[in-house]
Design an enzyme around this catalytic site. Structure first.
Site, short mmCIF file in Angstrom:
data_model
loop_
_atom_site.label_atom_id
_atom_site.label_comp_id
_atom_site.label_asym_id
_atom_site.label_seq_id
_atom_site.Cartn_x
_atom_site.Cartn_y
_atom_site.Cartn_z
N GLY A 289 0.40 5.74 0.45
CA GLY A 289 -0.43 6.91 0.66
C GLY A 289 0.41 8.16 0.55
O GLY A 289 1.58 8.11 0.14
N GLY A 290 -0.16 9.27 0.97
CA GLY A 290 0.51 10.55 0.84
C GLY A 290 1.75 10.70 1.71
O GLY A 290 2.68 11.41 1.34
N GLY B 175 3.46 7.87 3.23
CA GLY B 175 4.33 6.71 3.33
C GLY B 175 3.85 5.51 2.55
O GLY B 175 2.84 5.57 1.84
N ALA B 176 4.59 4.42 2.70
CA ALA B 176 4.28 3.15 2.04
C ALA B 176 4.23 2.06 3.09
O ALA B 176 4.92 2.13 4.12
CB ALA B 176 5.32 2.83 0.98
N GLY C 196 0.82 -1.19 0.00
CA GLY C 196 0.00 0.00 0.00
C GLY C 196 0.86 1.25 0.00
O GLY C 196 2.02 1.21 0.39
N ASP D 80 -9.89 11.05 12.12
CA ASP D 80 -9.99 11.17 10.66
C ASP D 80 -10.80 9.99 10.16
O ASP D 80 -10.27 8.92 9.89
CB ASP D 80 -8.59 11.19 10.03
CG ASP D 80 -8.62 11.37 8.52
OD1 ASP D 80 -9.67 11.80 7.98
OD2 ASP D 80 -7.61 11.07 7.87
N LYS E 10 4.81 0.44 8.18
CA LYS E 10 4.59 1.69 7.46
C LYS E 10 5.87 2.49 7.56
O LYS E 10 6.36 2.77 8.65
CB LYS E 10 3.44 2.49 8.07
CG LYS E 10 3.21 3.83 7.37
CD LYS E 10 1.99 4.57 7.92
CE LYS E 10 1.75 5.87 7.20
NZ LYS E 10 0.52 6.54 7.68
#
Length: 183
Positions: free
Chosen positions: A21-22, A24-25, A19, A136, A36
């Site tokens: 995202g903005g 990290g991976a 996966g 969030d 992460k």
């Protein structure tokens, strides 16, 4: 990136990227764990929050959330990310959207959807009972397994209480943020 290790000791051996995202991976660490890694080292406040989260990791949180268990550090001792239970499944939108449900969950009925809704409520209740807040909230942060198991992800954005300190949730998804908190 230099060699990585766990803060509690031992070498990190990253598997496949599962996966991104903005910030990290996420990489496989065996069958039941993931890591992460941030694209850039987190700020000192974030590192303190991650340490606090690892310190309060409980069996209940680890069952329902991709909760930090340990930090991942580089050879210079700089925090690069964290280790968490590996989450599987698809985001909840694939279940509640009729068109996506036909592809991702073709054999389910409304009893299953109700079962998943109850599991989502249990996951939130577990986080809240431990004194933390899921700040969030959006459909991308709730993964649903084929068996109806729910895993909350992106836990490093939660508001966390530990040792008398509150580590706030400083992010949000505009579509899901109440009007009084926007701007």
């Amino acid at each position: 990136m230099s060699a990585l290790s766990f803060a509690k000791g031992g070498t990190v051996s990253l598997g496949l990227e599962i996966g991104r995202g903005g910030e990290g991976a996420v990489y496989q660490l065996g069958a039941d764990r993931a890591a992460k890694l941030y694209l850039k080292p987190p700020a000192p406040e974030k590192v303190q929050k991650l340490k606090a989260m690892a310190a309060v990791a409980s069996p209940g949180l680890l069952k329902m959330a991709a909760w930090p268990e340990d930090l991942v550090i580089d050879s210079k001792g700089v925090t690069r990310g964290f280790v968490m239970p590996r989450a599987g499944g698809g985001d909840v939108h694939k279940l509640y959207s009729p068109k996506s449900r036909q592809q991702s969950f073709p054999a389910v009925d409304f009893r299953f959807i109700t079962h998943v809704a109850a599991n989502i409520a249990r996951a939130f209740a577990t986080v809240h009972q431990e004194g933390h807040v899921v700040g969030d909230i959006n459909h991308g942060h709730c993964l649903i397994g084929k068996d109806g198991r729910v895993i909350l992800i992106d836990c490093d954005s939660f508001q966390v209480a530990s040792g008398g300190q509150i580590y706030s949730c400083d992010v949000g998804t505009p579509l899901f943020t109440p009007p009084e908190l926007q701007g």
